[in-house]
Write a protein that holds these residues in place. Structure first.
Motif, mmCIF file in Angstrom:
data_model
loop_
_atom_site.group_PDB
_atom_site.id
_atom_site.type_symbol
_atom_site.label_atom_id
_atom_site.label_comp_id
_atom_site.label_asym_id
_atom_site.label_seq_id
_atom_site.Cartn_x
_atom_site.Cartn_y
_atom_site.Cartn_z
ATOM 1 N N VAL A 275 3.234 -8.401 19.532
ATOM 2 C CA VAL A 275 4.046 -7.819 20.609
ATOM 3 C C VAL A 275 4.683 -8.949 21.411
ATOM 4 C CG1 VAL A 275 3.990 -6.456 22.747
ATOM 5 C CG2 VAL A 275 2.681 -5.711 20.754
ATOM 6 N N LYS A 276 5.959 -8.810 21.731
ATOM 7 C CA LYS A 276 6.672 -9.840 22.482
ATOM 8 C C LYS A 276 6.999 -9.402 23.908
ATOM 9 C CE LYS A 276 6.893 -12.391 18.772
ATOM 10 N NZ LYS A 276 6.018 -13.579 18.646
ATOM 11 N N TYR A 277 7.162 -8.107 24.107
ATOM 12 C CA TYR A 277 7.673 -7.603 25.389
ATOM 13 C C TYR A 277 6.838 -6.412 25.827
ATOM 14 C CZ TYR A 277 11.055 -5.344 28.596
ATOM 15 O OH TYR A 277 11.669 -4.744 29.664
ATOM 16 N N VAL A 278 6.376 -6.452 27.072
ATOM 17 C CA VAL A 278 5.597 -5.358 27.648
ATOM 18 C C VAL A 278 6.352 -4.834 28.865
ATOM 19 C CG1 VAL A 278 3.408 -4.668 28.691
ATOM 20 C CG2 VAL A 278 3.430 -6.367 26.843
ATOM 21 N N GLU A 279 6.729 -3.570 28.813
ATOM 22 C CA GLU A 279 7.496 -2.957 29.896
ATOM 23 C C GLU A 279 6.580 -2.032 30.682
ATOM 24 O OE1 GLU A 279 11.865 -1.845 29.460
ATOM 25 O OE2 GLU A 279 10.857 0.121 29.369
ATOM 26 N N HIS B 107 10.210 -6.234 15.259
ATOM 27 C CA HIS B 107 9.995 -6.623 16.650
ATOM 28 C C HIS B 107 9.360 -5.454 17.384
ATOM 29 C CE1 HIS B 107 10.996 -7.218 20.908
ATOM 30 N NE2 HIS B 107 11.035 -8.509 20.633
ATOM 31 N N THR B 108 8.225 -5.692 18.040
ATOM 32 C CA THR B 108 7.515 -4.616 18.722
ATOM 33 C C THR B 108 7.417 -4.876 20.220
ATOM 34 O OG1 THR B 108 5.414 -5.700 18.184
ATOM 35 C CG2 THR B 108 6.136 -3.909 16.750
ATOM 36 N N SER B 109 7.474 -3.794 20.973
ATOM 37 C CA SER B 109 7.286 -3.858 22.418
ATOM 38 C C SER B 109 6.465 -2.642 22.837
ATOM 39 C CB SER B 109 8.636 -3.874 23.145
ATOM 40 O OG SER B 109 9.388 -2.711 22.848
ATOM 41 N N ILE B 110 5.937 -2.711 24.040
ATOM 42 C CA ILE B 110 5.086 -1.643 24.569
ATOM 43 C C ILE B 110 5.660 -1.164 25.889
ATOM 44 C CG2 ILE B 110 2.785 -1.041 25.428
ATOM 45 C CD1 ILE B 110 2.684 -1.520 22.514
ATOM 46 N N ARG C 21 0.592 -3.791 11.277
ATOM 47 C CA ARG C 21 1.436 -3.460 10.134
ATOM 48 C C ARG C 21 2.904 -3.781 10.440
ATOM 49 N NH1 ARG C 21 0.699 0.041 5.694
ATOM 50 N NH2 ARG C 21 -1.488 -0.487 5.982
ATOM 51 N N CYS C 22 3.336 -3.498 11.657
ATOM 52 C CA CYS C 22 4.709 -3.846 12.064
ATOM 53 C C CYS C 22 4.925 -5.355 12.003
ATOM 54 C CB CYS C 22 4.994 -3.342 13.479
ATOM 55 S SG CYS C 22 5.210 -1.562 13.641
ATOM 56 N N ARG C 23 3.925 -6.118 12.448
ATOM 57 C CA ARG C 23 4.034 -7.588 12.430
ATOM 58 C C ARG C 23 4.221 -8.093 11.006
ATOM 59 N NH1 ARG C 23 1.269 -11.958 11.396
ATOM 60 N NH2 ARG C 23 -0.509 -10.740 10.663
ATOM 61 N N ARG C 24 3.505 -7.499 10.063
ATOM 62 C CA ARG C 24 3.623 -7.918 8.668
ATOM 63 C C ARG C 24 5.015 -7.636 8.101
ATOM 64 N NH1 ARG C 24 -1.457 -4.976 6.138
ATOM 65 N NH2 ARG C 24 -0.257 -5.366 4.216
ATOM 66 N N GLY D 98 3.106 -15.929 25.249
ATOM 67 C CA GLY D 98 3.705 -15.143 24.172
ATOM 68 C C GLY D 98 4.194 -13.777 24.576
ATOM 69 N N LEU D 99 3.870 -13.334 25.806
ATOM 70 C CA LEU D 99 4.321 -12.025 26.278
ATOM 71 C C LEU D 99 5.351 -12.183 27.385
ATOM 72 C CD1 LEU D 99 1.052 -9.865 26.533
ATOM 73 C CD2 LEU D 99 2.700 -9.951 24.649
ATOM 74 N N ARG D 100 6.362 -11.324 27.355
ATOM 75 C CA ARG D 100 7.338 -11.239 28.440
ATOM 76 C C ARG D 100 7.155 -9.913 29.151
ATOM 77 N NH1 ARG D 100 12.152 -10.419 26.867
ATOM 78 N NH2 ARG D 100 11.664 -9.910 24.699
#
Length: 643
Positions: free
Chosen positions: A383-387, A360-363, A353-356, A423-425
């Motif tokens: 998701v672009k960034y995983v911390e 910008h989402t991260s985990i 839903r956030c993507r739509r 696609g993930l950082r």
């Protein structure tokens, strides 16, 4: 998820009994000190205080409304005056100070109070009542180094500083008032009205700002549309400086979350004008503690997470509705934390839903559940960034701190899966305390070697289970040396650096030239004078001002480290109304209402002190941050045993 006075030289406002850990936890006959009440308050009960209206009945507020949005009877008082410039659908609010029933703060009887008033009549930035060096002395050294233009500080000579006749920051801050011509434009009333017009919502259509940015330098856009927005495109060309049209388009126009941030910023300037710090009509960024479920039990967990989730966590329908509310409010970034967010199956439809919406989402995760399949699914949902949190480069030390043997191996395996997924950082998060400060540079090297894009330093705050280990907090000197080290690594460009310590912005100003990188609070950072201008408005602590936390049950708080400062609950009021109408907003937006050196600091617009740290030690949101070099005397009084 894992993670102070106006005292004169002799100590007229010393702090109460015991070591810092006992003070932060509220143990003993005295629950804790205040900046102007060093004796603290006796008794162990929790005072549920609403600053404007006194004390609410704790029993009536003990439980939030249950799943499905069912309302309970509770005391919700009518606010005496609306927020300046804000039109609300209702004057009712439910903000309060209330530790959660499951929290360590509730168990030990931690007391939090309303705001304090400074009693120090000396308002000069060169005063030494608070520390052994003042911000004025510190800034003087920075100015001299800038003027000399030698070593790593070369580049300061060319910095654009606002002319003396037009400075908005008070006189003692003049050399820190970096300037960009766009500031002059944005202060014009006609421009503010224009910003309000082009950023307003239109039924069934995007805002004009979105159309302006998305058609910029786009030859495929309809000719009439490009002609309509040609004056705006010309203005962008004048303001983008040396950045090419193609680069601007790639970094801004084609990045939906960035465009959303522009809309929110335009609305904020239209409504409030340029303010120091900038007030926002909606938060730019939210951290969503998605669930209290966690497969680890970390000693310093701010969320008191572990095992099962809480019984009143939001349902899937409520979560999706909340995303829609944030989407309509043009929130641009959401970071999902916990607990462990990957333990909740509802995470996936919420991410989609956030993507739509273009958010910008991260985990933020402990990494132990990131299989190759989970990494691919995260990328597919936008998701672009995983911390990933890691406390030590030594497996046995990390496992002991996290409460599970083998946790280090599973976490590092999860990191490698993120790095390998297109696609993930990857970001590595380290909460630095006395237990691991000796490993910071080893961790930085480890992050580079494993392929991480970012190292995130988390400021240890004694909240949650961390209340019982406040003795592990860093001293102001240790934090200063740590931030200088991080600034060196950041400017050597070996890895991106983030820090939740607001003093990091001040360190970057003092120990690098104007062409160097400058952190800009929750929106990252950049190089050159432009980044310093942005940091002047966005920099430092953004709690409750440009950033909020969402608890698993829908409660909104100013920061993940302020879970007891309840702004409201989305089951009772809309998300945006909670942000705009609560007891804490005005205080958090006003950096003149501080105590200790924070009230006079020359770097206040780039820092402001950590409000969560001040609250943790003094029980007052606007107290001095005792972790800063300029408040070292207050830190020492916290550490001294009671005489």
């Amino acid at each position: 998820m894992s993670q102070t006075s106006d005292q004169a030289k002799g100590g007229t406002n010393g702090v109460g009994p015991g070591q810092a850990s006992r003070i932060a936890a509220g143990h003993g006959p005295t629950a804790g000190p205040t900046m102007d009440d060093p004796s603290g308050r006796s008794g162990s009960r929790i005072e549920v205080t609403v600053p404007m209206f006194g004390v609410l009945d704790e029993r009536s507020l003990a439980q939030p409304p249950g799943p499905g949005g069912q309302r309970r009877e509770e005391q919700i008082r009518r606010r005496e005056a609306p927020v300046r410039g804000v039109t609300l659908s209702t004057p009712r609010y439910d903000s309060r100070t209330q530790p959660a029933p499951h929290s360590t703060a509730r168990r030990i009887g931690k007391i939090y109070r309303g705001p304090a008033e400074s009693r120090n009549e000396n308002k000069a930035s060169d005063r030494l009542d608070d520390g052994y060096i003042s911000s004025h002395q510190y800034a003087d050294e920075c100015r001299r180094a800038r003027d000399e233009g030698n070593g790593k500080l070369r580049g300061h000579r060319t910095a654009a500083v606002l002319p003396a006749s037009r400075r908005r920051i008070r006189s003692q801050y003049v050399d820190l008032d970096y300037h960009h011509p766009l500031e002059d434009v944005l202060r014009l009333k006609a421009v503010r009205r224009l910003l309000g017009y082009i950023s307003r919502s239109r039924p069934g259509r995007r805002t004009m700002i979105e159309e302006i940015l998305e058609t910029y330098a786009d030859a495929s856009a309809p000719f009439l549309t490009r002609l309509k927005y040609w004056p705006f495109h010309l203005f962008i060309d004048r303001m983008r400086g040396s950045v090419s049209r193609e680069t601007f388009r790639k970094r801004v126009a084609e990045h939906r979350a960035t465009v959303r941030g522009f809309v929110t910023t335009a609305r904020s300037v239209a409504e409030f004008g340029l303010t120091l710090p900038q007030r926002f009509s909606a938060p730019l960024f939210a951290v969503w503690n998605f669930t209290n479920k966690c497969n680890l039990r970390c000693r310093h967990c701010y969320q008191d997470a572990g095992g099962r989730g809480l019984p009143d966590e939001l349902t899937r329908e409520e979560r999706l509705r909340l995303v829609d509310e944030m989407g309509e409010a043009y929130v641009s970034m959401v970071s999902f934390a916990g607990g462990e967010p990957l333990m909740d199956a509802d995470l996936w439809p919420v991410l989609e839903r956030c993507r739509r919406w273009g958010i910008h989402t991260s985990i933020a995760t402990n990494g132990s559940l990131i299989t190759k399949e989970a990494a691919a699914r995260l990328a597919a949902t936008g998701v672009k960034y995983v911390e990933v949190s890691l406390d030590s480069v030594h497996p046995e030390r990390h496992d002991a701190f996290r409460g599970h043997p083998g946790a280090w191996e599973r976490t590092v395996r999860g990191m490698r899966n993120v790095v390998e997924q297109e696609g993930l950082r990857l970001g590595i998060a380290m909460c630095v305390s006395q237990r691991n400060i000796d490993e910071v540079e080893d961790m930085l090297r480890f992050a580079v070697e494993i392929g991480a894009n970012c190292f995130a330093h988390f400021n240890f705050i004694p909240v949650g289970r961390g209340l019982e280990m406040a003795h592990d907090d860093l001293t102001p000197d240790q934090r200063e040396r740590l931030l200088r080290t991080l600034n060196e690594w950041m400017n050597e460009r070996r890895i991106s650096i983030l820090s939740t310590a607001p003093q990091f912005g001040r360190t970057a100003l003092a120990y690098a030239g104007s062409a160097a990188l400058q952190p800009c609070s929750h929106v990252g950072g950049g190089g050159g004078t432009k980044a310093r201008v942005v940091a002047k408005y966005l920099g430092g602590c953004g709690a409750g001002r440009c950033y909020v936390c969402i608890e698993p049950n829908g409660t909104i708080t100013p920061c993940v480290y302020l879970p007891h400062r309840v702004m409201g609950n989305i089951r009772r009021r809309p998300f945006l109304e909670i942000f705009r109408n609560n007891e804490f907003w005005d205080l958090l937006c006003d950096r003149d209402r501080r105590t200790g050196h924070c009230e006079v600091c020359e770097f206040k617009h780039y820092c402001g002190g950590c409000r969560a740290r001040a609250d943790a030690y003094y029980g007052e949101l606007n107290a001095a941050d005792p972790g800063c070099l300029f408040n070292a005397r207050h830190w020492e009084s916290l550490r001294k045993p009671h005489d």
